[in-house]
Design a protein around this motif. Structure first.
Motif, PDB file in Angstrom:
ATOM      1  N   ARG A  24       0.113   0.410 -11.940  1.00  0.00           N
ATOM      2  CA  ARG A  24       0.750  -0.914 -11.903  1.00  0.00           C
ATOM      3  C   ARG A  24      -0.325  -1.996 -11.877  1.00  0.00           C
ATOM      4  O   ARG A  24      -0.258  -2.975 -12.610  1.00  0.00           O
ATOM      5  N   ASN A  33      -3.672   3.608  -9.577  1.00  0.00           N
ATOM      6  CA  ASN A  33      -2.781   2.457  -9.419  1.00  0.00           C
ATOM      7  C   ASN A  33      -2.473   1.842 -10.784  1.00  0.00           C
ATOM      8  O   ASN A  33      -2.977   0.784 -11.152  1.00  0.00           O
ATOM      9  N   ARG A  70       0.831  -1.213   0.000  1.00  0.00           N
ATOM     10  CA  ARG A  70       0.000   0.000   0.000  1.00  0.00           C
ATOM     11  C   ARG A  70       0.861   1.256   0.000  1.00  0.00           C
ATOM     12  O   ARG A  70       0.563   2.226  -0.680  1.00  0.00           O
ATOM     13  N   TYR A 121       2.087   1.854  -3.545  1.00  0.00           N
ATOM     14  CA  TYR A 121       1.162   2.345  -4.561  1.00  0.00           C
ATOM     15  C   TYR A 121       0.397   3.587  -4.147  1.00  0.00           C
ATOM     16  O   TYR A 121      -0.152   4.270  -5.012  1.00  0.00           O
ATOM     17  N   TYR A 122       0.334   3.919  -2.861  1.00  0.00           N
ATOM     18  CA  TYR A 122      -0.292   5.174  -2.430  1.00  0.00           C
ATOM     19  C   TYR A 122       0.682   6.348  -2.425  1.00  0.00           C
ATOM     20  O   TYR A 122       0.258   7.488  -2.319  1.00  0.00           O
ATOM     21  N   HIS A 138      -1.418  -8.767  -3.151  1.00  0.00           N
ATOM     22  CA  HIS A 138      -0.337  -7.866  -2.749  1.00  0.00           C
ATOM     23  C   HIS A 138       0.972  -8.633  -2.754  1.00  0.00           C
ATOM     24  O   HIS A 138       1.029  -9.789  -2.297  1.00  0.00           O
TER      25      HIS A 138
END
Length: 175
Positions: free
Chosen positions: A135, A133, A25, A28-29, A95
């Motif tokens: 990716r 996101n 997280r 990607y955040y 994840h």
């Protein structure tokens, strides 16, 4: 590199799932969520993951390299009503720890989800991904998912960002 394997999660894996989730997280955040907000969201209790692992309506698999948990997947029933009754399962999460991005771990986890769905005669699955996101979007498109125009009802927002709906059709295999 040690051999990678995918196996059912156990309650003993809960803290490691949380650690992988927080690392992924954060990756990607980054740049989309204020660091203070991200830090607060990353303080979840491992018991949440233990309860998900114990929930018979959920399926949780982990990817390991040797003894190290490097990724996981969670699937189960759809969170929101689906307009198409063929969509009966949802991919909640895949994840992979950022140290192991682009090593085939996400692909192995995705293949495991597809195998589980096929064994359960799931015809179509749902996932939601944040619009920023990129990716995740590239990964899922490469795996056959397509953007179906839905947005998650009542989903949380990250600034002006929203969760986009993807669908994977799983036609029955012919013999």
């Amino acid at each position: 590199m040690a051999e990678m394997r995918v196996e059912p999660a156990s309650v003993a894996d809960a803290a490691d799932l949380l650690a992988v989730h927080v690392a992924a997280r954060t990756a990607y955040y980054h740049g989309f969520l204020d660091e203070e907000v991200l830090a607060k969201q990353n303080t979840r209790d491992p018991e949440l993951y233990a309860s998900i692992i114990r929930d018979p309506s959920r399926t949780v698999r982990v990817a390991r390299l040797g003894d190290e948990l490097v990724g996981f997947l969670m699937i189960g029933p759809c969170y929101h009503p689906e307009p198409d009754p063929a969509v009966t399962s949802q991919l909640y999460q895949i994840h992979v720890h950022p140290d192991w991005f682009r090593h085939g771990i996400g692909s192995a986890l995705h293949a495991e989800a597809v195998s589980i769905w096929r064994a359960a005669d799931v015809l179509a699955a749902r996932l939601w991904a944040w619009d920023f996101n990129t990716r995740a979007h590239a990964f899922y498109l490469a795996k056959g998912w397509y953007r179906d125009g839905r947005e998650a009802p009542d989903s949380p927002r990250v600034g002006n960002h929203r969760m986009l709906g993807y669908r994977l059709d799983l036609p029955r295999e012919t013999q």
